[in-house]
Structure formats: C-alpha cells, structure tokens
Write a protein that holds these residues in place. Structure first.
Motif, short mmCIF file in Angstrom:
data_model
loop_
_atom_site.label_atom_id
_atom_site.label_comp_id
_atom_site.label_asym_id
_atom_site.label_seq_id
_atom_site.Cartn_x
_atom_site.Cartn_y
_atom_site.Cartn_z
N ILE A 69 0.84 -1.19 0.00
CA ILE A 69 0.00 0.00 0.00
C ILE A 69 0.88 1.25 0.00
O ILE A 69 1.99 1.23 0.55
CB ILE A 69 -0.93 -0.05 1.25
N VAL A 70 0.39 2.30 -0.64
CA VAL A 70 1.02 3.62 -0.53
C VAL A 70 0.28 4.35 0.58
O VAL A 70 -0.90 4.66 0.44
CB VAL A 70 0.92 4.43 -1.85
N PRO A 71 0.93 4.59 1.73
CA PRO A 71 0.22 5.24 2.84
C PRO A 71 -0.02 6.73 2.56
O PRO A 71 0.43 7.26 1.55
CB PRO A 71 1.18 5.06 4.03
N GLY A 72 -0.70 7.35 3.50
CA GLY A 72 -0.96 8.79 3.41
C GLY A 72 -2.41 9.05 3.08
O GLY A 72 -2.80 8.94 1.92
N HIS A 73 -3.23 9.40 4.08
CA HIS A 73 -4.66 9.55 3.77
C HIS A 73 -5.12 10.99 3.70
O HIS A 73 -6.08 11.29 3.00
CB HIS A 73 -5.52 8.71 4.71
N VAL A 74 -4.44 11.91 4.37
CA VAL A 74 -4.83 13.32 4.25
C VAL A 74 -3.69 14.09 3.59
O VAL A 74 -2.54 14.02 4.04
CB VAL A 74 -5.20 13.92 5.61
N SER A 75 -4.00 14.77 2.51
CA SER A 75 -2.97 15.34 1.65
C SER A 75 -3.44 16.64 1.02
O SER A 75 -4.63 16.93 0.99
CB SER A 75 -2.65 14.37 0.50
N VAL A 76 -2.46 17.38 0.51
CA VAL A 76 -2.75 18.57 -0.30
C VAL A 76 -1.97 18.45 -1.59
O VAL A 76 -0.80 18.04 -1.58
CB VAL A 76 -2.32 19.86 0.44
N GLY A 77 -2.63 18.78 -2.69
CA GLY A 77 -1.94 18.74 -3.97
C GLY A 77 -2.50 19.76 -4.93
O GLY A 77 -3.49 20.44 -4.63
N ARG A 78 -1.83 19.87 -6.09
CA ARG A 78 -2.35 20.75 -7.15
C ARG A 78 -2.97 19.90 -8.24
O ARG A 78 -2.41 18.88 -8.63
CB ARG A 78 -1.21 21.58 -7.75
N VAL A 79 -4.13 20.35 -8.71
CA VAL A 79 -4.79 19.60 -9.77
C VAL A 79 -3.90 19.62 -11.01
O VAL A 79 -3.47 20.68 -11.48
CB VAL A 79 -6.17 20.22 -10.11
N LEU A 80 -3.58 18.42 -11.50
CA LEU A 80 -2.66 18.29 -12.62
C LEU A 80 -3.41 18.00 -13.90
O LEU A 80 -3.14 18.58 -14.95
CB LEU A 80 -1.68 17.14 -12.30
N GLU A 81 -4.38 17.10 -13.83
CA GLU A 81 -5.10 16.67 -15.02
C GLU A 81 -6.49 16.22 -14.60
O GLU A 81 -6.66 15.60 -13.54
CB GLU A 81 -4.35 15.49 -15.65
N THR A 82 -7.48 16.54 -15.42
CA THR A 82 -8.84 16.06 -15.12
C THR A 82 -9.39 15.37 -16.37
O THR A 82 -8.94 15.63 -17.48
CB THR A 82 -9.79 17.22 -14.74
N GLN A 83 -10.33 14.51 -16.15
CA GLN A 83 -11.04 13.84 -17.26
C GLN A 83 -12.50 14.22 -17.11
O GLN A 83 -13.25 13.55 -16.43
CB GLN A 83 -10.89 12.32 -17.13
N GLY A 84 -12.86 15.31 -17.71
CA GLY A 84 -14.20 15.85 -17.50
C GLY A 84 -14.14 16.86 -16.38
O GLY A 84 -13.11 16.99 -15.71
N PRO A 85 -15.22 17.62 -16.18
CA PRO A 85 -15.17 18.69 -15.18
C PRO A 85 -15.00 18.14 -13.76
O PRO A 85 -15.57 17.12 -13.41
CB PRO A 85 -16.54 19.38 -15.34
N LEU A 86 -14.17 18.84 -13.00
CA LEU A 86 -13.97 18.50 -11.59
C LEU A 86 -14.63 19.63 -10.79
O LEU A 86 -14.33 20.80 -11.04
CB LEU A 86 -12.47 18.44 -11.30
#
Ligand SMILES: [Zn+2]
Ligand SMILES: [Zn+2]
Length: 379
Positions: A69-86
């Motif tokens: 598993i890749v741990p880490g459940h609460v995070s902040v990031g920048r939207v990089l790519e979307t598939q349809g409106p987010l």
C-alpha cells in the motif's frame, strides 16, 4: 499496477513510497504516472501527512489492509489533469493548478441500510479510505507519492485563499476528527471540558471545544512538547501523564478543579483503553463522554456499570471517522481562526519521500506533533 522494470523505458513515471507488509522496510519505487479515469483527476502532491494511523499500518494493527500500500490519507496537492469537469460542492469548477485537499473517504454508497436508514455513513460497508484500505494494485491511492489519482466521485475541497499548506496539514486528519468529536460532545456554553490526549486529535478537540463555547478545557497528555502546544492552543491547565502516573491522582486533579463534581464533558483521544475508565471517573453526573481515540483494538478494560454509567447518568458516545461535512466545516473554521490557533506550528518536521522511514519513526516515538512527507523536498 506493475512496478517499474528498470530495463524497460518509462518516459512518464513517478516515485512513491510503498509499505509492502507490516514491519517491512519502506520501499521507494518508480511506477507509471497515474492517469485519471473519466470523471476523475490526478494531483501533483504537495504534502501528505504521517499520522498515528500510518504507525498502526506499519505495525499491522488495522484489519483488512491490502498490502502493498502507498500510505498517506490526508494530503494537499495541485490539480494536474482532469477527465471531465472537476467540481467542488460550493463553487463548481475546480481547474488545473488549483491547490486542493480531498475527502479521503470514497465509495460510501448512499444506498445501504447504514447510509439510508441508520444515517451512519461512516459505518457504510462500502466505504473506502485513501492510503488505508486502498492497495497499490488499484492505483496510486495514497499520499506518499509524487502524484495521486482521484477516483471519480472523490470530493475535492480547494483550500481557502489565505490558508497555507502548512495551516491545513498542521491540522491534518486530526482537524475533522477533533471537530467531529466536539460535535458529538454537544458542548454547552460554559462547560468545563477535559480532553484526554495531546496528540493531533486531542489538540484539535481542544481548539474546537473552545470554539463550541467551553468555559475552559483541561488537557491530560504527554510528552511535554505536545502539552506546550496544548497550552498555546488555549488549555487552561495541562497534566503530564508521564509525570503523574497514578490514574487516581489524575482523576483527583480534575475533581479538584471542578468542585469535586467532575467535568461536564470528557473527550478521550489517547488510544489507551485504560483511559476510558479514567475518563469516566473524571466525568460529572449527567455528563457526556466521547470516545474517539480507540481507532484500533488495543484490548479490553473493566468498568463498573453501576458506578461509571448508570448511577452517573452518563452519556457515552463513540465517534468513528468523519464525514465530508466535518472536513468542510473544519476547514472553514481553520480559515477563520488560523491566526489565533496557528495550526501551521503543529508541523514539527518535513521529510522528502526518500526519508519516509524517518518520518514514521518520529511519529512512532511521539517526538513530533505532525510530520509531513513533501515530495518537492526530493528535488
Ligand atoms: Zn452505504
Ligand atoms: Zn491520519
């Protein structure tokens, strides 16, 4: 998802930290970059927390975790790519480049008995949690990575304009959890509240108890560094349980401060089963007791139903996880009160992906309040 075979060319790859099994050394792996599914998105990870849950994951104390598993459940990031409106719940479109967090729970069905009849969505059997119940086989669904995949339907929450990454991550998962515990406690204006435990959940419960109208909050916990934060965050008095080791003496400490009656509300946020009995001893007759710290099964305790519950006329409430509403409202409260409580100061250390083991060791030793993994530090 397949691990990268170094013999093959891989133009679009990223690095992530993998926990392959309980107590096995963490691995820094290179894997194909995630691609969003229709309706989903990917984030460039800015920071992800290391919390007590990750220590439990590492010790194999949580049931049904699909290692690796890749741990880490609460995070902040920048939207990089979307598939349809987010979109978020308030303003609609969340564009590429926006700094967001997201509700780490997905798959809550809204259709089962728990969701519809009991209205206890955090007990929905279909509920999944990023970095806890999501194996690497399913994709990059944990925060200790350069990029993460947001599944369709995952609720994104843009950080309010003046909230920094450190503010939000200083709160971390303790922010909505402490918020939820205080909501459960139904604190009345003028109440005296005891918070047992000075970890991230206890410290956030301390903050929200004050915002909910508590006259004063007493905190029992350890070690001294965490209690110093409790003082800074408004605790009227703190008791170091490492120094005052006798539970009866700790109960006396609370009773001496409440004219012998006990506290109106006690919030348990320790993870130690013995603390539940101790907390009930600290509670006044007719008081409310919230258990939020027993996230893993740490064993049984003996309590006296007559003395602790029935005659005390106690309300005892469990508090499991949090819903989107708790994340949303706790972030708004953080934005409003960030100067007073300076959550960012709870971030004690930050590590690059390559030093995730050190971050985990710090957390295990309680040497810190909040540790972050920041992939950007590797660069
Ligand atoms: Zn459901
Ligand atoms: Zn957490």
């Amino acid at each position: 998802m397949c691990a990268y075979n170094p013999a093959e060319p891989m133009p679009d790859s990223i690095r992530c930290v993998v926990m392959t099994a309980p107590r096995a050394p963490l691995e820094l792996r290179r894997v194909p970059a995630p691609k969003p599914a229709p309706g989903g998105a990917t984030l460039e990870m800015v920071a992800s927390e290391v919390c007590g849950t990750d220590v439990h994951l590492y010790h194999g104390r949580l049931a049904g975790v699909p290692y690796p598993i890749v741990p880490g459940h609460v995070s902040v990031g920048r939207v990089l790519e979307t598939q349809g409106p987010l979109s978020d719940v308030e303003d609609g479109d969340v564009g590429v480049g926006r700094l967001v967090t997201f509700y780490d729970v997905f798959g809550t069905c809204g259709a089962c008995w728990h969701c519809l009849v009991a209205k206890a969505a955090t007990r929905c059997p279909h509920r999944r949690v990023y970095g806890i119940t999501t194996g690497l086989d399913e994709g990059l669904l944990g925060g200790w990575t350069e990029r993460i995949e947001l599944k369709p339907g995952v609720r994104v929450l843009p950080l309010p304009e003046d909230v920094t990454v450190e503010d939000f991550m200083g709160g971390g998962c303790g922010l909505p959890t402490g918020f939820h515990a205080v909501e459960r406690a139904e604190i009345a204006l003028g109440d005296t509240v005891v918070v047992q435990g000075s970890g991230p959940v206890g410290l956030n419960a301390l903050v929200f108890a004050q915002l909910a109208g508590a006259l004063r909050v007493l905190v029992t916990g350890a070690p001294a560094a965490r209690l110093a934060h409790a003082r800074r965050l408004g605790a009227e008095e703190v008791l170091d349980v490492g120094e005052t080791r006798d539970p009866a003496e700790r109960v006396r400490w609370v009773r001496e401060r409440t004219r012998g009656r006990g506290a109106d509300v006690v919030i348990e946020a320790t993870g130690n089963p013995e603390a539940v009995v101790e907390g009930l001893e600290m509670l006044r007759d007719g008081g409310r007791f919230v258990v939020v710290g027993q996230y893993t099964d740490a064993g049984d305790v003996t309590l006296n139903p007559h003395r602790h519950v029935n005659r005390r006329h106690a309300s005892i409430l469990g508090c499991w996880g949090y819903e989107y509403t708790h994340l949303h409202r706790s972030v708004l409260m953080l934005a409003r009160h960030r100067r007073r409580f300076a959550w960012s100061q709870l971030v004690t250390r930050e590590y690059p992906l390559g030093e995730a083991s050190r971050a985990l060791a710090d957390m295990e030793a309680l040497a810190v309040v909040k540790v972050l993994i920041r992939p950007g530090l590797d660069a």
